[in-house]
Design a protein around this motif. Structure first.
Motif, PDB file in Angstrom:
ATOM      1  N   ALA A   1     -10.266  64.154  57.862  1.00  0.00           N
ATOM      2  CA  ALA A   1     -10.237  65.465  58.529  1.00  0.00           C
ATOM      3  C   ALA A   1      -8.916  65.623  59.285  1.00  0.00           C
ATOM      4  O   ALA A   1      -8.287  66.685  59.234  1.00  0.00           O
ATOM      5  CB  ALA A   1     -11.423  65.595  59.478  1.00  0.00           C
ATOM      6  N   ALA A   2      -8.479  64.562  59.953  1.00  0.00           N
ATOM      7  CA  ALA A   2      -7.196  64.624  60.672  1.00  0.00           C
ATOM      8  C   ALA A   2      -6.052  64.827  59.684  1.00  0.00           C
ATOM      9  O   ALA A   2      -5.140  65.626  59.925  1.00  0.00           O
ATOM     10  CB  ALA A   2      -6.999  63.339  61.484  1.00  0.00           C
ATOM     11  N   ALA A   3      -6.122  64.134  58.551  1.00  0.00           N
ATOM     12  CA  ALA A   3      -5.068  64.260  57.529  1.00  0.00           C
ATOM     13  C   ALA A   3      -4.995  65.694  57.013  1.00  0.00           C
ATOM     14  O   ALA A   3      -3.909  66.260  56.847  1.00  0.00           O
ATOM     15  CB  ALA A   3      -5.334  63.288  56.371  1.00  0.00           C
ATOM     16  N   HIS A   4      -6.162  66.298  56.762  1.00  0.00           N
ATOM     17  CA  HIS A   4      -6.172  67.684  56.276  1.00  0.00           C
ATOM     18  C   HIS A   4      -5.554  68.627  57.307  1.00  0.00           C
ATOM     19  O   HIS A   4      -4.838  69.562  56.953  1.00  0.00           O
ATOM     20  CB  HIS A   4      -7.606  68.134  55.966  1.00  0.00           C
ATOM     21  N   LYS A   5      -5.814  68.378  58.573  1.00  0.00           N
ATOM     22  CA  LYS A   5      -5.248  69.247  59.621  1.00  0.00           C
ATOM     23  C   LYS A   5      -3.728  69.094  59.700  1.00  0.00           C
ATOM     24  O   LYS A   5      -3.000  70.078  59.815  1.00  0.00           O
ATOM     25  CB  LYS A   5      -5.889  68.942  60.980  1.00  0.00           C
ATOM     26  N   TYR A   6      -3.265  67.850  59.639  1.00  0.00           N
ATOM     27  CA  TYR A   6      -1.809  67.634  59.611  1.00  0.00           C
ATOM     28  C   TYR A   6      -1.199  68.390  58.422  1.00  0.00           C
ATOM     29  O   TYR A   6      -0.235  69.125  58.556  1.00  0.00           O
ATOM     30  CB  TYR A   6      -1.501  66.147  59.404  1.00  0.00           C
ATOM     31  N   SER A   7      -1.787  68.161  57.243  1.00  0.00           N
ATOM     32  CA  SER A   7      -1.190  68.714  56.016  1.00  0.00           C
ATOM     33  C   SER A   7      -1.219  70.237  56.017  1.00  0.00           C
ATOM     34  O   SER A   7      -0.287  70.872  55.512  1.00  0.00           O
ATOM     35  CB  SER A   7      -1.902  68.161  54.777  1.00  0.00           C
ATOM     36  N   ALA A   8      -2.278  70.821  56.580  1.00  0.00           N
ATOM     37  CA  ALA A   8      -2.356  72.288  56.637  1.00  0.00           C
ATOM     38  C   ALA A   8      -1.220  72.831  57.499  1.00  0.00           C
ATOM     39  O   ALA A   8      -0.586  73.831  57.158  1.00  0.00           O
ATOM     40  CB  ALA A   8      -3.707  72.722  57.201  1.00  0.00           C
ATOM     41  N   ALA A   9      -0.924  72.143  58.597  1.00  0.00           N
ATOM     42  CA  ALA A   9       0.142  72.617  59.487  1.00  0.00           C
ATOM     43  C   ALA A   9       1.524  72.518  58.830  1.00  0.00           C
ATOM     44  O   ALA A   9       2.399  73.326  59.097  1.00  0.00           O
ATOM     45  CB  ALA A   9       0.116  71.819  60.797  1.00  0.00           C
TER      46      ALA A   9
ATOM     47  N   ALA B   1       2.058  72.631  55.510  1.00  0.00           N
ATOM     48  CA  ALA B   1       2.018  73.178  54.141  1.00  0.00           C
ATOM     49  C   ALA B   1       3.210  74.073  53.851  1.00  0.00           C
ATOM     50  O   ALA B   1       3.536  74.956  54.649  1.00  0.00           O
ATOM     51  CB  ALA B   1       0.711  73.936  53.918  1.00  0.00           C
ATOM     52  N   GLY B   2       3.858  73.821  52.717  1.00  0.00           N
ATOM     53  CA  GLY B   2       4.939  74.687  52.256  1.00  0.00           C
ATOM     54  C   GLY B   2       6.275  74.467  52.937  1.00  0.00           C
ATOM     55  O   GLY B   2       7.258  75.115  52.588  1.00  0.00           O
ATOM     56  N   HIS B   3       6.342  73.548  53.917  1.00  0.00           N
ATOM     57  CA  HIS B   3       7.624  73.321  54.599  1.00  0.00           C
ATOM     58  C   HIS B   3       8.614  72.635  53.656  1.00  0.00           C
ATOM     59  O   HIS B   3       8.272  71.637  53.020  1.00  0.00           O
ATOM     60  CB  HIS B   3       7.407  72.463  55.851  1.00  0.00           C
ATOM     61  N   ALA B   4       9.825  73.178  53.596  1.00  0.00           N
ATOM     62  CA  ALA B   4      10.810  72.691  52.623  1.00  0.00           C
ATOM     63  C   ALA B   4      11.269  71.257  52.908  1.00  0.00           C
ATOM     64  O   ALA B   4      11.695  70.558  51.983  1.00  0.00           O
ATOM     65  CB  ALA B   4      12.011  73.630  52.607  1.00  0.00           C
ATOM     66  N   ASP B   5      11.202  70.818  54.134  1.00  0.00           N
ATOM     67  CA  ASP B   5      11.730  69.492  54.473  1.00  0.00           C
ATOM     68  C   ASP B   5      10.660  68.414  54.619  1.00  0.00           C
ATOM     69  O   ASP B   5      10.969  67.284  54.982  1.00  0.00           O
ATOM     70  CB  ASP B   5      12.517  69.564  55.797  1.00  0.00           C
ATOM     71  N   ILE B   6       9.405  68.802  54.407  1.00  0.00           N
ATOM     72  CA  ILE B   6       8.316  67.832  54.603  1.00  0.00           C
ATOM     73  C   ILE B   6       7.487  67.708  53.333  1.00  0.00           C
ATOM     74  O   ILE B   6       7.027  68.710  52.788  1.00  0.00           O
ATOM     75  CB  ILE B   6       7.366  68.293  55.752  1.00  0.00           C
ATOM     76  N   VAL B   7       7.298  66.475  52.869  1.00  0.00           N
ATOM     77  CA  VAL B   7       6.339  66.234  51.783  1.00  0.00           C
ATOM     78  C   VAL B   7       5.121  65.571  52.412  1.00  0.00           C
ATOM     79  O   VAL B   7       5.223  64.497  53.016  1.00  0.00           O
ATOM     80  CB  VAL B   7       6.914  65.313  50.685  1.00  0.00           C
TER      81      VAL B   7
ATOM     82  N   LEU C   1       4.373  60.905  56.000  1.00  0.00           N
ATOM     83  CA  LEU C   1       5.171  62.023  55.485  1.00  0.00           C
ATOM     84  C   LEU C   1       6.444  61.497  54.855  1.00  0.00           C
ATOM     85  O   LEU C   1       6.880  60.387  55.152  1.00  0.00           O
ATOM     86  CB  LEU C   1       5.600  62.935  56.645  1.00  0.00           C
ATOM     87  N   ARG C   2       7.040  62.347  53.998  1.00  0.00           N
ATOM     88  CA  ARG C   2       8.431  62.113  53.599  1.00  0.00           C
ATOM     89  C   ARG C   2       9.240  63.233  54.245  1.00  0.00           C
ATOM     90  O   ARG C   2       8.907  64.407  54.094  1.00  0.00           O
ATOM     91  CB  ARG C   2       8.565  62.170  52.076  1.00  0.00           C
TER      92      ARG C   2
ATOM     93  N   THR D   1       5.426  69.955  67.565  1.00  0.00           N
ATOM     94  CA  THR D   1       6.668  69.283  67.977  1.00  0.00           C
ATOM     95  C   THR D   1       7.560  69.009  66.768  1.00  0.00           C
ATOM     96  O   THR D   1       8.779  69.192  66.820  1.00  0.00           O
ATOM     97  CB  THR D   1       6.334  67.971  68.726  1.00  0.00           C
ATOM     98  N   ILE D   2       6.946  68.576  65.673  1.00  0.00           N
ATOM     99  CA  ILE D   2       7.729  68.282  64.466  1.00  0.00           C
ATOM    100  C   ILE D   2       8.312  69.565  63.876  1.00  0.00           C
ATOM    101  O   ILE D   2       9.510  69.635  63.555  1.00  0.00           O
ATOM    102  CB  ILE D   2       6.852  67.543  63.421  1.00  0.00           C
ATOM    103  N   LEU D   3       7.480  70.601  63.770  1.00  0.00           N
ATOM    104  CA  LEU D   3       7.943  71.863  63.157  1.00  0.00           C
ATOM    105  C   LEU D   3       9.053  72.476  63.990  1.00  0.00           C
ATOM    106  O   LEU D   3      10.029  73.008  63.443  1.00  0.00           O
ATOM    107  CB  LEU D   3       6.766  72.825  62.988  1.00  0.00           C
ATOM    108  N   GLU D   4       8.917  72.414  65.295  1.00  0.00           N
ATOM    109  CA  GLU D   4       9.931  72.962  66.188  1.00  0.00           C
ATOM    110  C   GLU D   4      11.257  72.218  66.007  1.00  0.00           C
ATOM    111  O   GLU D   4      12.309  72.817  65.883  1.00  0.00           O
ATOM    112  CB  GLU D   4       9.415  72.773  67.611  1.00  0.00           C
ATOM    113  N   PHE D   5      11.176  70.882  65.928  1.00  0.00           N
ATOM    114  CA  PHE D   5      12.399  70.092  65.752  1.00  0.00           C
ATOM    115  C   PHE D   5      13.097  70.448  64.442  1.00  0.00           C
ATOM    116  O   PHE D   5      14.308  70.593  64.386  1.00  0.00           O
ATOM    117  CB  PHE D   5      12.062  68.592  65.767  1.00  0.00           C
TER     118      PHE D   5
END
Ligand SMILES: *Cc1c(COP(=O)(O)O)cnc(C)c1O
Length: 377
Positions: free
Chosen positions: A261-269, A271-277, A295-296, A370-374
């Motif tokens: 469940a935690a993994a799904h929440k991370y991945s949803a946040a 999703a679609g970001h060009a710099d994050i796999v 993450l990559r 925090t990650i998305l903002e950075f």
């Protein structure tokens, strides 16, 4: 917000404190500290949970791997293939037994051993393949078992990170990770998905003859008291750890669901970001036990991101920073950098975030924001 940790063992303990304390107290009172009834009970409980015929408890996950290899009668010079991108224990025991490790590259989507890469290094000396279900995602076991059968090789699953995960075959059959290969090992190190409060491990197999051999090897090679038929080791799970594991095993599925469940929440946040796999779940949701959420990070300064996260009180880690073929202990002239393109890239991109059973929405939102903002500046 609760303090962020890579693994929240205290938060988990607080919820089971009364039961777990009572089970430990019982061992203290009955004094069967080694090989007591709790150990036998745990063996049975785990056999039933995994759907395997034999569980052989032992002292830790590294011993479990070593003992599995000893039980298969592998001889010095036999080649054993394993992944370049894993924790060192896997290759360490191969080298300790004077077998010849053959490291191969992994897949970029799952971080797991590449079946094509295995195929390319099989020689007449190859005796075994050790797939590691890295970060909790089960390796491509159907293809690995088929390849092993074709070349008459043993498959030893290193299941230290995927206990409780399942693998679904093309025909719909489902098996628990660790119950697919000829033999498997796991670890109950405190931070693993099923962790005890010290060291612990186990070997699994469906092979009666091999199980008999393994039970002797863990106990000084004894099948009859003071008759040492083979060279063994002393590797025991103690009764206190078994009592902890008997309390926690019934909660394992719930724990793994909380991780998912935690993994799904991370991945949803992300999703679609060009710099994050985000990590791929290959197959059904239960094929990934999310020992780590990894993450990559592409096109961004991963090390600067790590530092930023640490400054904000967010722990994170690089599993693993150095490919095994580049480690001093395991480097070998036979390796060619071109054969490790994926691993060499993964070590530069991976970043593991806090992953445990106690993560709450507020914590996850703080971490992802925090990650998305950075990455947006
Ligand atoms: C933890 C781990 C081991 C070793 O387990 P210990 O109980 O620490 O000896 C082996 N392989 C992998 C992949 C692991 O993650």
């Amino acid at each position: 917000m609760k303090k962020l940790q890579m693994v929240d063992l205290k938060g988990q303990y607080d919820k089971i404190k009364d039961t777990v304390n009572a089970s430990i107290q019982e061992v203290l009172d009955n004094t069967a500290y080694v090989n007591g009834p709790e150990v036998h009970k745990f063996q049975k409980n785990l056999e039933e949970y995994l759907g395997v015929k034999h569980v052989i408890p032992c002292a830790n996950g590294t011993d479990a791997l070593q003992i599995a290899m000893m039980g298969l009668d592998l001889k010095p010079g036999d080649e054993v293939i394993t992944a370049d991108f894993t924790f060192a224990a896997t290759v360490e025991v191969i080298a300790l037994l004077q077998l010849t490790p053959v490291l191969v590259d992994v897949e970029p989507d799952t971080f797991n051993i590449s079946v094509e890469a295995i195929r390319n290094v099989i020689t007449p000396k190859t005796k075994a393949i050790v797939p590691v279900h890295l970060f909790g995602q089960v390796a491509d076991m159907e293809d690995i078992m088929a390849l092993a059968e074709e070349h008459n090789l043993y498959v030893i699953e290193d299941n230290a990170q995927a206990i409780g995960a399942s693998y679904t075959f093309a025909d719909g059959t489902k098996k628990k990770a660790g119950g697919i290969g000829h033999v498997a090992s796991t670890s109950f190190f405190p931070s693993k998905n099923l962790g005890c409060y010290g060291d612990g491990g186990a070997i699994f197999t469906n092979d009666d003859e091999l199980a008999y051999k393994l039970r002797g090897i863990v106990n000084h090679g004894m099948y009859e008291r003071y008759h040492h038929d083979v060279v063994g080791v002393n590797s025991r799970l103690d009764s206190v750890q078994a009592a902890v594991l008997n309390t926690k095993l019934p909660l394992l599925d719930e724990y793994n669901k909380a991780r998912l469940a935690a993994a799904h929440k991370y991945s949803a946040a992300f999703a679609g970001h060009a710099d994050i796999v985000t990590p791929l779940i290959k197959g059904t949701d239960d094929s990934h036990a999310f020992h780590q959420y990894t993450l990559r990070i592409l096109n961004a300064d991963r090390n600067a991101l790590m530092k930023h996260l640490q400054d904000k009180g967010i722990p994170c880690a690089i599993y693993y920073p150095i490919p095994l073929h580049s480690q001093k202990a395991y480097a070998d002239a036979k390796y060619n950098e071109d054969d490790f393109v994926v691993t060499n890239q993964m070590v530069k991109e991976v970043l593991s975030l806090p992953m445990h059973t106690e993560l709450d929405d507020e914590q996850i939102k703080f971490i992802t924001d925090t990650i998305l903002e950075f990455l947006s500046v």
